[in-house]
Design a protein around this motif. Structure first.
Motif, PDB file in Angstrom:
ATOM      1  N   ARG A 297      62.156  47.633 -13.445  1.00  0.00           N
ATOM      2  CA  ARG A 297      61.027  46.697 -13.295  1.00  0.00           C
ATOM      3  C   ARG A 297      59.813  47.401 -12.690  1.00  0.00           C
ATOM      4  O   ARG A 297      59.952  48.491 -12.098  1.00  0.00           O
ATOM      5  N   TYR A 298      58.655  46.725 -12.800  1.00  0.00           N
ATOM      6  CA  TYR A 298      57.421  47.273 -12.238  1.00  0.00           C
ATOM      7  C   TYR A 298      57.537  47.254 -10.715  1.00  0.00           C
ATOM      8  O   TYR A 298      58.092  46.312 -10.131  1.00  0.00           O
ATOM      9  N   ALA A 299      57.019  48.274 -10.057  1.00  0.00           N
ATOM     10  CA  ALA A 299      57.177  48.393  -8.598  1.00  0.00           C
ATOM     11  C   ALA A 299      56.260  47.424  -7.858  1.00  0.00           C
ATOM     12  O   ALA A 299      55.172  47.098  -8.341  1.00  0.00           O
ATOM     13  N   ASN A 300      56.720  46.987  -6.702  1.00  0.00           N
ATOM     14  CA  ASN A 300      55.858  46.198  -5.807  1.00  0.00           C
ATOM     15  C   ASN A 300      54.954  47.162  -5.032  1.00  0.00           C
ATOM     16  O   ASN A 300      55.272  48.347  -4.921  1.00  0.00           O
ATOM     17  N   PRO A 301      53.853  46.640  -4.444  1.00  0.00           N
ATOM     18  CA  PRO A 301      52.985  47.543  -3.669  1.00  0.00           C
ATOM     19  C   PRO A 301      53.783  48.244  -2.562  1.00  0.00           C
ATOM     20  O   PRO A 301      54.550  47.604  -1.844  1.00  0.00           O
ATOM     21  N   GLY A 302      53.603  49.545  -2.493  1.00  0.00           N
ATOM     22  CA  GLY A 302      54.247  50.328  -1.426  1.00  0.00           C
ATOM     23  C   GLY A 302      55.736  50.556  -1.621  1.00  0.00           C
ATOM     24  O   GLY A 302      56.424  51.091  -0.742  1.00  0.00           O
ATOM     25  N   GLU A 303      56.294  50.178  -2.770  1.00  0.00           N
ATOM     26  CA  GLU A 303      57.748  50.229  -2.928  1.00  0.00           C
ATOM     27  C   GLU A 303      58.295  51.659  -3.023  1.00  0.00           C
ATOM     28  O   GLU A 303      59.423  51.919  -2.586  1.00  0.00           O
ATOM     29  N   PHE A 304      57.505  52.579  -3.557  1.00  0.00           N
ATOM     30  CA  PHE A 304      57.974  53.980  -3.603  1.00  0.00           C
ATOM     31  C   PHE A 304      58.149  54.498  -2.174  1.00  0.00           C
ATOM     32  O   PHE A 304      59.134  55.150  -1.847  1.00  0.00           O
ATOM     33  N   SER A 305      57.165  54.171  -1.305  1.00  0.00           N
ATOM     34  CA  SER A 305      57.253  54.619   0.090  1.00  0.00           C
ATOM     35  C   SER A 305      58.404  53.920   0.799  1.00  0.00           C
ATOM     36  O   SER A 305      59.090  54.526   1.628  1.00  0.00           O
ATOM     37  N   LEU A 306      58.612  52.638   0.456  1.00  0.00           N
ATOM     38  CA  LEU A 306      59.726  51.905   1.072  1.00  0.00           C
ATOM     39  C   LEU A 306      61.048  52.584   0.737  1.00  0.00           C
ATOM     40  O   LEU A 306      61.913  52.778   1.598  1.00  0.00           O
ATOM     41  N   ARG A 307      61.180  52.986  -0.534  1.00  0.00           N
ATOM     42  CA  ARG A 307      62.414  53.684  -0.940  1.00  0.00           C
ATOM     43  C   ARG A 307      62.572  54.984  -0.136  1.00  0.00           C
ATOM     44  O   ARG A 307      63.662  55.338   0.288  1.00  0.00           O
ATOM     45  N   ALA A 308      61.420  55.694   0.032  1.00  0.00           N
ATOM     46  CA  ALA A 308      61.468  56.961   0.783  1.00  0.00           C
ATOM     47  C   ALA A 308      61.962  56.698   2.200  1.00  0.00           C
ATOM     48  O   ALA A 308      62.779  57.442   2.745  1.00  0.00           O
ATOM     49  N   PHE A 309      61.492  55.608   2.803  1.00  0.00           N
ATOM     50  CA  PHE A 309      61.927  55.253   4.156  1.00  0.00           C
ATOM     51  C   PHE A 309      63.407  54.880   4.160  1.00  0.00           C
ATOM     52  O   PHE A 309      64.183  55.349   4.993  1.00  0.00           O
ATOM     53  N   GLN A 310      63.804  54.035   3.171  1.00  0.00           N
ATOM     54  CA  GLN A 310      65.204  53.591   3.130  1.00  0.00           C
ATOM     55  C   GLN A 310      66.155  54.761   2.925  1.00  0.00           C
ATOM     56  O   GLN A 310      67.294  54.725   3.381  1.00  0.00           O
ATOM     57  N   ASN A 311      65.680  55.796   2.257  1.00  0.00           N
ATOM     58  CA  ASN A 311      66.547  56.949   2.031  1.00  0.00           C
ATOM     59  C   ASN A 311      66.385  58.016   3.107  1.00  0.00           C
ATOM     60  O   ASN A 311      66.826  59.151   2.940  1.00  0.00           O
ATOM     61  N   GLY A 312      65.688  57.649   4.200  1.00  0.00           N
ATOM     62  CA  GLY A 312      65.577  58.562   5.339  1.00  0.00           C
ATOM     63  C   GLY A 312      64.667  59.752   5.094  1.00  0.00           C
ATOM     64  O   GLY A 312      64.759  60.761   5.780  1.00  0.00           O
ATOM     65  N   LYS A 313      63.789  59.645   4.087  1.00  0.00           N
ATOM     66  CA  LYS A 313      62.878  60.757   3.791  1.00  0.00           C
ATOM     67  C   LYS A 313      61.755  60.839   4.812  1.00  0.00           C
ATOM     68  O   LYS A 313      61.259  61.908   5.129  1.00  0.00           O
ATOM     69  N   PHE A 314      61.290  59.698   5.255  1.00  0.00           N
ATOM     70  CA  PHE A 314      60.194  59.621   6.230  1.00  0.00           C
ATOM     71  C   PHE A 314      60.504  58.515   7.218  1.00  0.00           C
ATOM     72  O   PHE A 314      61.214  57.568   6.872  1.00  0.00           O
ATOM     73  N   ASP A 315      59.956  58.638   8.425  1.00  0.00           N
ATOM     74  CA  ASP A 315      60.051  57.492   9.323  1.00  0.00           C
ATOM     75  C   ASP A 315      58.786  56.651   9.147  1.00  0.00           C
ATOM     76  O   ASP A 315      57.893  57.000   8.368  1.00  0.00           O
ATOM     77  N   LEU A 316      58.718  55.539   9.875  1.00  0.00           N
ATOM     78  CA  LEU A 316      57.592  54.617   9.629  1.00  0.00           C
ATOM     79  C   LEU A 316      56.244  55.240   9.964  1.00  0.00           C
ATOM     80  O   LEU A 316      55.253  54.965   9.303  1.00  0.00           O
ATOM     81  N   THR A 317      56.195  56.109  10.993  1.00  0.00           N
ATOM     82  CA  THR A 317      54.900  56.692  11.367  1.00  0.00           C
ATOM     83  C   THR A 317      54.405  57.623  10.257  1.00  0.00           C
ATOM     84  O   THR A 317      53.210  57.685   9.978  1.00  0.00           O
ATOM     85  N   GLU A 318      55.340  58.331   9.623  1.00  0.00           N
ATOM     86  CA  GLU A 318      54.936  59.227   8.523  1.00  0.00           C
ATOM     87  C   GLU A 318      54.483  58.417   7.314  1.00  0.00           C
ATOM     88  O   GLU A 318      53.497  58.758   6.647  1.00  0.00           O
ATOM     89  N   ILE A 319      55.203  57.315   7.054  1.00  0.00           N
ATOM     90  CA  ILE A 319      54.827  56.451   5.929  1.00  0.00           C
ATOM     91  C   ILE A 319      53.428  55.890   6.172  1.00  0.00           C
ATOM     92  O   ILE A 319      52.579  55.870   5.275  1.00  0.00           O
ATOM     93  N   GLU A 320      53.181  55.445   7.426  1.00  0.00           N
ATOM     94  CA  GLU A 320      51.863  54.909   7.735  1.00  0.00           C
ATOM     95  C   GLU A 320      50.803  56.006   7.632  1.00  0.00           C
ATOM     96  O   GLU A 320      49.660  55.752   7.264  1.00  0.00           O
ATOM     97  N   GLY A 321      51.204  57.243   7.948  1.00  0.00           N
ATOM     98  CA  GLY A 321      50.303  58.390   7.824  1.00  0.00           C
ATOM     99  C   GLY A 321      49.875  58.595   6.376  1.00  0.00           C
ATOM    100  O   GLY A 321      48.722  58.928   6.100  1.00  0.00           O
ATOM    101  N   ILE A 322      50.813  58.367   5.440  1.00  0.00           N
ATOM    102  CA  ILE A 322      50.478  58.531   4.015  1.00  0.00           C
ATOM    103  C   ILE A 322      49.395  57.520   3.647  1.00  0.00           C
ATOM    104  O   ILE A 322      48.422  57.835   2.965  1.00  0.00           O
ATOM    105  N   LYS A 323      49.567  56.296   4.138  1.00  0.00           N
ATOM    106  CA  LYS A 323      48.584  55.240   3.822  1.00  0.00           C
ATOM    107  C   LYS A 323      47.212  55.619   4.402  1.00  0.00           C
ATOM    108  O   LYS A 323      46.200  55.529   3.719  1.00  0.00           O
ATOM    109  N   GLU A 324      47.229  56.100   5.646  1.00  0.00           N
ATOM    110  CA  GLU A 324      45.959  56.498   6.268  1.00  0.00           C
ATOM    111  C   GLU A 324      45.309  57.632   5.481  1.00  0.00           C
ATOM    112  O   GLU A 324      44.102  57.685   5.324  1.00  0.00           O
ATOM    113  N   LEU A 325      46.168  58.560   4.993  1.00  0.00           N
ATOM    114  CA  LEU A 325      45.658  59.719   4.256  1.00  0.00           C
ATOM    115  C   LEU A 325      44.967  59.257   2.972  1.00  0.00           C
ATOM    116  O   LEU A 325      43.878  59.730   2.628  1.00  0.00           O
ATOM    117  N   ILE A 326      45.600  58.296   2.293  1.00  0.00           N
ATOM    118  CA  ILE A 326      45.006  57.792   1.047  1.00  0.00           C
ATOM    119  C   ILE A 326      43.705  57.043   1.361  1.00  0.00           C
ATOM    120  O   ILE A 326      42.719  57.141   0.631  1.00  0.00           O
TER     121      ILE A 326
END
Ligand SMILES: Nc1nc2c(ncn2[C@@H]2O[C@H](COP(=O)(O)OP(=O)(O)OP(=O)(O)O)[C@@H](O)[C@H]2O)c(=O)[nH]1
Length: 498
Positions: free
Chosen positions: A134-163
């Motif tokens: 299915r089509y992804a929800n907003p931020g869902e790729f990053s959510l998956r990255a968090f759920q799989n332990g790729k990033f913690d929340l501060t890093e995920i928020e950092g990606i958003k700030e970077l964009i």
């Protein structure tokens, strides 16, 4: 002797590492939608990524991970229907952004091409055959990255700030979150708090076997560590607040009599025709805000109605009132002066300068039109007169919007001011964190520490307060904290069984 039932009580399993393999494969257009562009990238993440590639390319060939390959894409059910020729990139789990298999399709940009490819992917969804796509929800790729332990929340928020970063300083500060600098800092704080909770827990559990003097020493030791940590965290919060100015923009208000050159200054600094410049006094009648980038800083500059004492026009009067009001809440006020005016500064502006409401604002006097001053002596004399008229020594910068003289000095001075205002003058980068993080730091972490300090004679309450602070940091990074972890620290770092 410490009694615990089974070593696995101490196993710490972060709750977020639950994996995402049971979730649908998601896809989305990762470049801006609805625009003509050279390339558009569709990103797909999940177990069916490879299947989607094979169906779109009409080939069962195994893709070589991380190798870009130029492939023809067809509609899966209409084999002759060529959709596009695309650069395809397959990344194999778990070494990917989301931790799942990822497929990137670099298509030709444009609505029709991307629309056709997205529709083709959509047509592959078939629950009966086990293809949940299915089509992804907003931020869902990053959510998956968090759920799989790729990033913690501060890093995920950092990606958003970077964009979201619009300027160089915003980019640098976002990178410090994204690169995990903040994560490391938070983890260190949390482990320091947990260590101290462990010491208190030891007193609660084994205090009866311990000398009173030893207990007092432990409590004093915990208190001094926590006090030190509180100072560090408070300093960090203060820096966030100063750095926040980078995200929202530094607010500059231009104030001055009509025709002093306020609009000209905006146009000169921005090297653009943003504001209307005219010989007719009172051209600018309302406060007009413009976003600019000066030396890598985001600036919101506000052009205002010229302030004069003898206005009888109701609209103009309202504009003047608004201008004065705006200048009370800005980060920096540039007061423009025309050397050809007499007096140099209108009476109402002098009163405003002396009013208590305006005392805390940072101010610079910009003496414009110095091309109309013939000699350096006359310039000095004009500057002296300005200070005599206002009765205080606000710094004066002589410029000419017409000849460009003094503009470089003004820009350099402004950038120094911005560094001071945003606390970016030292070597360390500014800190931009989300509002969520700032709130947790104040409402949970500092709150918990302050509660601890007020309860220090009641070890149980003190320990619970510290637990609150530690849980707060856990909320920031997305990690859970449990009593098992605390016991784990007691077990590993204390020889309690003596
Ligand atoms: N000689 C000289 N003229 C200037 C300079 N800067 C601006 N002017 C002229 O001064 C006049 C007024 O300039 P504006 O920038 O419109 O002034 P303002 O303060 O925005 O005016 P209001 O909107 O009426 O408040 C225009 O004719 C400009 O060309 C300068 O440095 N030297």
């Amino acid at each position: 002797m410490l009694k615990v039932s089974g070593i696995n009580r101490f196993a710490h399993i972060p709750c977020r590492f639950i994996g995402t393999s049971c979730l649908p494969t998601i896809y989305a257009l990762s470049t801006p939608p609805g625009q003509r562009s050279a390339i558009a990238v569709v990103r797909i993440s999940g177990d069916h990524s490879k299947y989607i590639l094979q169906r779109l390319t009409n080939s069962n060939k195994e893709p070589t991970p991380r190798l870009a390959s130029l492939r023809k894409l067809y509609h899966p059910d209409q084999k002759e229907n060529l959709l596009d020729t695309s650069l395809t990139l397959f990344f194999e789990s778990p070494r990917t952004f989301t931790g799942e298999d990822i497929l990137e399709l670099h298509l030709h940009g444009g609505k029709a091409v991307t629309g056709a490819v997205l529709k083709a992917i959509e047509s592959l969804h078939d629950l009966k055959k086990g293809f949940n796509i299915r089509y992804a929800n907003p931020g869902e790729f990053s959510l998956r990255a968090f759920q799989n332990g790729k990033f913690d929340l501060t890093e995920i928020e950092g990606i958003k700030e970077l964009i979201d970063a619009e300027t160089e300083t915003q980019r640098k500060s976002a990178l410090s979150s994204f690169n995990g600098e903040n994560k490391l800092r938070f983890l260190q704080w949390r482990s320091q708090i947990v260590d101290n909770i462990a010491k208190l827990t030891a007193i609660i559990d084994f205090g009866e076997d311990t000398e009173i003097e030893d207990i007092e020493n432990i409590i004093m030791n915990v208190e001094s560590h926590i006090l030190e940590l509180r100072a560090v965290i408070q300093q960090f919060i203060n820096k966030i607040e100063r750095s926040n100015i980078l995200r929202n923009g530094i607010r500059i208000v231009l104030l001055g009599p009509p025709n002093a050159g306020k609009s000209s200054l905006i146009n000169t600094i921005s090297q653009d025709d943003i504001s209307i410049v005219s010989q007719t006094p009172g051209t600018t009648r309302d406060a007009v805000e413009t976003a600019l980038n000066i030396g890598g800083y985001k600036i919101i500059i506000c052009d205002t109605a010229g302030v004069r004492d003898d206005s009888s026009d109701v609209i103009e009067k309202m504009g003047i009132e608004k201008a004065l009001k705006k200048s009370e809440s800005c980060n920096l006020c540039l007061l423009l002066v025309d050397p050809n005016n007499m007096p140099l500064i209108p009476e109402s502006l002098k009163q405003h300068l002396a009013s208590p409401k305006f005392q805390n604002s940072d101010k610079i006097i910009v003496l414009n039109k110095i091309d109309t001053i013939s000699t350096p002596e006359d310039l000095n004399h004009t500057m002296l007169r300005i200070h005599q008229e206002i009765g205080e020594k606000i710094p004066i910068l002589p410029i000419s919007c017409l000849s460009g003289e003094g503009i470089d000095n003004l820009t350099t001075d402004l950038i120094t001011k911005f560094q001071l205002l945003s606390d970016t003058s030292d070597e360390s980068n500014p800190i931009i964190v989300s509002e969520r993080v700032r709130e947790i730091l104040t409402n949970d972490v500092i709150y918990g520490i302050d509660e601890f300090l007020s309860f220090k004679d009641d070890v149980v309450m003190a320990s619970e307060s510290l637990q609150h602070a530690a849980t707060g940091i856990g909320k920031i990074t997305g990690q859970a904290i449990g009593i098992e972890e605390v016991l784990g620290v007691v077990f590993s770092s204390f020889c309690v069984g003596k």
